[in-house]
Scaffold this motif. Structure first.
Motif, PDB file in Angstrom:
ATOM      1  N   GLY A 110       0.825  -1.229   0.050  1.00 47.05           N
ATOM      2  CA  GLY A 110       0.030  -0.060  -0.191  1.00 47.05           C
ATOM      3  C   GLY A 110       0.858   1.306   0.055  1.00 47.05           C
ATOM      4  N   TRP A 111       1.887   1.204   0.762  1.00 45.29           N
ATOM      5  CA  TRP A 111       2.967   2.558   0.735  1.00 45.29           C
ATOM      6  C   TRP A 111       3.523   2.579  -0.434  1.00 45.29           C
ATOM      7  CZ3 TRP A 111       2.455   6.556   3.743  1.00 45.29           C
ATOM      8  CH2 TRP A 111       2.187   6.459   5.008  1.00 45.29           C
ATOM      9  N   SER A 114       1.189   3.948  -3.031  1.00 41.94           N
ATOM     10  CA  SER A 114       1.025   5.507  -2.864  1.00 41.94           C
ATOM     11  C   SER A 114       2.275   6.155  -3.004  1.00 41.94           C
ATOM     12  CB  SER A 114       0.333   5.426  -1.580  1.00 41.94           C
ATOM     13  OG  SER A 114       1.475   5.498  -0.519  1.00 41.94           O
ATOM     14  N   ALA A 115       3.458   5.619  -3.046  1.00 43.16           N
ATOM     15  CA  ALA A 115       4.698   6.385  -3.282  1.00 43.16           C
ATOM     16  C   ALA A 115       5.031   6.617  -4.846  1.00 43.16           C
ATOM     17  CB  ALA A 115       5.838   5.581  -2.986  1.00 43.16           C
ATOM     18  N   PHE A 116       4.124   5.879  -5.576  1.00 40.88           N
ATOM     19  CA  PHE A 116       4.379   5.990  -7.114  1.00 40.88           C
ATOM     20  C   PHE A 116       3.206   6.701  -7.887  1.00 40.88           C
ATOM     21  CE2 PHE A 116       7.575   2.750  -6.604  1.00 40.88           C
ATOM     22  CZ  PHE A 116       9.062   3.417  -6.838  1.00 40.88           C
ATOM     23  N   ARG A 117       2.433   7.179  -7.027  1.00 39.19           N
ATOM     24  CA  ARG A 117       1.134   7.893  -7.778  1.00 39.19           C
ATOM     25  C   ARG A 117       1.700   9.215  -8.408  1.00 39.19           C
ATOM     26  NH1 ARG A 117      -3.408   7.249  -3.428  1.00 39.19           N
ATOM     27  NH2 ARG A 117      -4.193   5.299  -4.234  1.00 39.19           N
ATOM     28  N   PRO A 118       1.342   9.354  -9.519  1.00 42.57           N
ATOM     29  CA  PRO A 118       1.774  10.512 -10.529  1.00 42.57           C
ATOM     30  C   PRO A 118       1.227  11.778  -9.918  1.00 42.57           C
ATOM     31  CG  PRO A 118       0.120   9.444 -11.684  1.00 42.57           C
ATOM     32  CD  PRO A 118       0.274   8.474 -10.230  1.00 42.57           C
ATOM     33  N   ASP A 119       0.128  11.763  -9.140  1.00 42.70           N
ATOM     34  CA  ASP A 119      -0.133  12.847  -8.573  1.00 42.70           C
ATOM     35  C   ASP A 119       0.430  13.379  -7.296  1.00 42.70           C
ATOM     36  OD1 ASP A 119      -1.548  11.092  -7.403  1.00 42.70           O
ATOM     37  OD2 ASP A 119      -3.358  12.069  -7.229  1.00 42.70           O
ATOM     38  N   ALA A 120       1.516  12.947  -6.935  1.00 42.21           N
ATOM     39  CA  ALA A 120       1.877  13.227  -5.426  1.00 42.21           C
ATOM     40  C   ALA A 120       2.610  14.541  -5.640  1.00 42.21           C
ATOM     41  CB  ALA A 120       2.791  11.938  -5.223  1.00 42.21           C
ATOM     42  N   ALA A 121       2.666  15.425  -4.576  1.00 47.81           N
ATOM     43  CA  ALA A 121       3.289  16.722  -4.660  1.00 47.81           C
ATOM     44  C   ALA A 121       4.663  16.532  -4.004  1.00 47.81           C
ATOM     45  CB  ALA A 121       2.435  17.398  -3.580  1.00 47.81           C
ATOM     46  N   VAL A 122       5.486  16.610  -5.157  1.00 45.06           N
ATOM     47  CA  VAL A 122       6.999  16.388  -5.096  1.00 45.06           C
ATOM     48  C   VAL A 122       7.614  17.841  -4.937  1.00 45.06           C
ATOM     49  CG1 VAL A 122       8.846  15.391  -6.155  1.00 45.06           C
ATOM     50  CG2 VAL A 122       6.923  14.158  -6.216  1.00 45.06           C
ATOM     51  N   PRO A 123       8.352  17.981  -3.785  1.00 48.08           N
ATOM     52  CA  PRO A 123       9.087  19.372  -3.774  1.00 48.08           C
ATOM     53  C   PRO A 123      10.010  19.603  -5.105  1.00 48.08           C
ATOM     54  CG  PRO A 123       9.189  18.112  -1.968  1.00 48.08           C
ATOM     55  CD  PRO A 123       8.661  17.008  -2.735  1.00 48.08           C
ATOM     56  N   SER A 124      10.355  20.744  -5.305  1.00 46.02           N
ATOM     57  CA  SER A 124      11.114  21.061  -6.573  1.00 46.02           C
ATOM     58  C   SER A 124      12.702  21.218  -6.338  1.00 46.02           C
ATOM     59  CB  SER A 124      10.652  22.335  -7.227  1.00 46.02           C
ATOM     60  OG  SER A 124      10.741  23.443  -6.263  1.00 46.02           O
ATOM     61  N   ASP A 125      13.008  21.411  -5.131  1.00 49.05           N
ATOM     62  CA  ASP A 125      14.279  21.727  -4.516  1.00 49.05           C
ATOM     63  C   ASP A 125      15.033  20.400  -4.296  1.00 49.05           C
ATOM     64  OD1 ASP A 125      13.689  21.002  -2.263  1.00 49.05           O
ATOM     65  OD2 ASP A 125      13.721  23.033  -1.330  1.00 49.05           O
ATOM     66  N   ALA A 126      16.342  20.090  -4.203  1.00 44.69           N
ATOM     67  CA  ALA A 126      17.076  18.905  -4.168  1.00 44.69           C
ATOM     68  C   ALA A 126      16.874  18.430  -2.732  1.00 44.69           C
ATOM     69  CB  ALA A 126      18.424  19.257  -4.570  1.00 44.69           C
ATOM     70  N   ILE A 173       1.337   2.071  11.551  1.00 42.93           N
ATOM     71  CA  ILE A 173       1.720   1.929  10.104  1.00 42.93           C
ATOM     72  C   ILE A 173       0.888   1.938   9.178  1.00 42.93           C
ATOM     73  CG2 ILE A 173       3.517   0.824   8.655  1.00 42.93           C
ATOM     74  CD1 ILE A 173       4.838  -0.236  11.144  1.00 42.93           C
ATOM     75  N   LEU A 174      -0.406   2.030   9.503  1.00 45.65           N
ATOM     76  CA  LEU A 174      -1.758   1.928   8.558  1.00 45.65           C
ATOM     77  C   LEU A 174      -1.162   2.996   7.172  1.00 45.65           C
ATOM     78  CD1 LEU A 174      -4.168   0.492   8.108  1.00 45.65           C
ATOM     79  CD2 LEU A 174      -5.435   2.586   8.991  1.00 45.65           C
ATOM     80  N   PRO A 175      -1.536   2.406   5.876  1.00 44.11           N
ATOM     81  CA  PRO A 175      -0.823   3.258   4.808  1.00 44.11           C
ATOM     82  C   PRO A 175      -2.292   4.282   4.390  1.00 44.11           C
ATOM     83  CG  PRO A 175      -1.753   1.063   3.938  1.00 44.11           C
ATOM     84  CD  PRO A 175      -1.789   1.112   5.689  1.00 44.11           C
ATOM     85  N   TRP A 176      -2.303   5.453   5.226  1.00 43.92           N
ATOM     86  CA  TRP A 176      -3.526   6.313   5.054  1.00 43.92           C
ATOM     87  C   TRP A 176      -3.596   6.839   3.625  1.00 43.92           C
ATOM     88  CZ3 TRP A 176      -7.428   6.073   7.898  1.00 43.92           C
ATOM     89  CH2 TRP A 176      -7.226   5.675   9.271  1.00 43.92           C
ATOM     90  N   PRO A 177      -2.691   7.190   2.827  1.00 39.27           N
ATOM     91  CA  PRO A 177      -2.540   7.932   1.549  1.00 39.27           C
ATOM     92  C   PRO A 177      -3.428   6.719   0.604  1.00 39.27           C
ATOM     93  CG  PRO A 177      -0.593   8.271   2.523  1.00 39.27           C
ATOM     94  CD  PRO A 177      -1.037   7.435   3.470  1.00 39.27           C
ATOM     95  N   PHE A 178      -2.783   5.505   0.662  1.00 39.84           N
ATOM     96  CA  PHE A 178      -3.670   4.566   0.211  1.00 39.84           C
ATOM     97  C   PHE A 178      -4.945   4.256   0.404  1.00 39.84           C
ATOM     98  CE2 PHE A 178      -4.717  -0.039  -0.579  1.00 39.84           C
ATOM     99  CZ  PHE A 178      -4.566  -0.035  -2.099  1.00 39.84           C
ATOM    100  N   LEU A 179      -5.406   4.260   1.572  1.00 35.89           N
ATOM    101  CA  LEU A 179      -6.845   4.312   1.949  1.00 35.89           C
ATOM    102  C   LEU A 179      -7.659   5.433   1.508  1.00 35.89           C
ATOM    103  CD1 LEU A 179      -6.213   2.368   5.547  1.00 35.89           C
ATOM    104  CD2 LEU A 179      -6.821   1.250   3.113  1.00 35.89           C
ATOM    105  N   ARG A 180      -7.331   6.457   1.719  1.00 39.39           N
ATOM    106  CA  ARG A 180      -7.985   7.739   1.274  1.00 39.39           C
ATOM    107  C   ARG A 180      -7.863   8.025  -0.177  1.00 39.39           C
ATOM    108  NH1 ARG A 180      -6.308  12.663   4.359  1.00 39.39           N
ATOM    109  NH2 ARG A 180      -4.342  12.232   3.585  1.00 39.39           N
ATOM    110  N   GLY A 181      -6.975   7.413  -0.965  1.00 37.30           N
ATOM    111  CA  GLY A 181      -7.176   7.611  -2.319  1.00 37.30           C
ATOM    112  C   GLY A 181      -6.193   8.979  -2.567  1.00 37.30           C
ATOM    113  N   VAL A 182      -5.594   9.501  -1.799  1.00 36.25           N
ATOM    114  CA  VAL A 182      -4.710  10.633  -2.145  1.00 36.25           C
ATOM    115  C   VAL A 182      -3.432  10.264  -2.621  1.00 36.25           C
ATOM    116  CG1 VAL A 182      -3.526  12.827  -0.972  1.00 36.25           C
ATOM    117  CG2 VAL A 182      -5.650  11.796  -0.053  1.00 36.25           C
TER     118      VAL A 182
END
Length: 182
Positions: A110-111, A114-126, A173-182
């Motif tokens: 589940g994690w 959710s880590a490979f979702r294309p709509d994740a808000a990835v920061p722009s700086d290194a 450790i419940l994967p909340w982003p996966f369960l909420r669909g975020v």
């Protein structure tokens, strides 16, 4: 001519050896390391020839007689056997640990999703990008790490404590982003 015994088919060659007599009485024996003559202090008798005696040379004993308790093993052997043995888990505990292991592996999946979702808000700086990737990697590894750490840290404790720690991990450790669909 000698008469064949009825039990010849059930015996081995050398069964007539008097040192193998199991019907001797007593339960303590002292062995002289360099002597051919047995010293009996109980039931069993034994003689241990040294290498020099078997070659035809006789020498003085270098060590005092060794006393062996034939009825029970020595304390050192018993302590080593007790240290080597572990108490086995019950079948119910093994099945419970298997269920928890499966739950933690599903959490890792589940994690990972959710880590490979294309709509994740990835920061722009290194630095932000590195910290985001590190957090995602640790989130994916959290389930198996929690399971392994719980099993290792509670290996000598009571099973109730082990189950309680695993239940705490299931909640934390419940994967909340996966369960909420975020």
């Amino acid at each position: 001519m000698t008469e064949p015994r009825d039990e010849d088919a059930l015996s081995w060659a050398g069964d007539d050896d008097p040192t193998l007599d199991a019907s001797a009485s007593g339960d303590r024996t002292t062995l002289e390391p360099a002597s051919q003559e047995p010293i009996t202090r109980g039931r069993a008798t034994a003689a241990v020839p040294s290498a020099a005696e078997s070659a035809g040379q006789v020498e003085e004993p270098l060590a005092p007689p060794v006393e062996v308790d034939v009825a029970k093993p020595t304390d050192r052997v018993t302590d080593e056997a007790a240290a080597g043995e572990r108490e086995q888990m019950s079948s119910v505990m093994l099945v419970t640990l298997g269920i928890f292991g499966g739950v933690f592996l599903l959490y890792s999946v589940g994690w990972l999703i959710s880590a490979f979702r294309p709509d994740a808000a990835v920061p722009s700086d290194a630095v932000g990008r590195f910290m985001f990737d590190l957090g995602q990697g640790l989130a994916v590894a959290a389930g198996p790490v929690w399971m392994a750490a719980t099993l290792w840290l509670t290996r000598g404790g009571r099973p109730v404590v082990r189950i309680a720690m695993l239940l705490l991990g299931v909640v934390l450790i419940l994967p909340w982003p996966f369960l909420r669909g975020v």
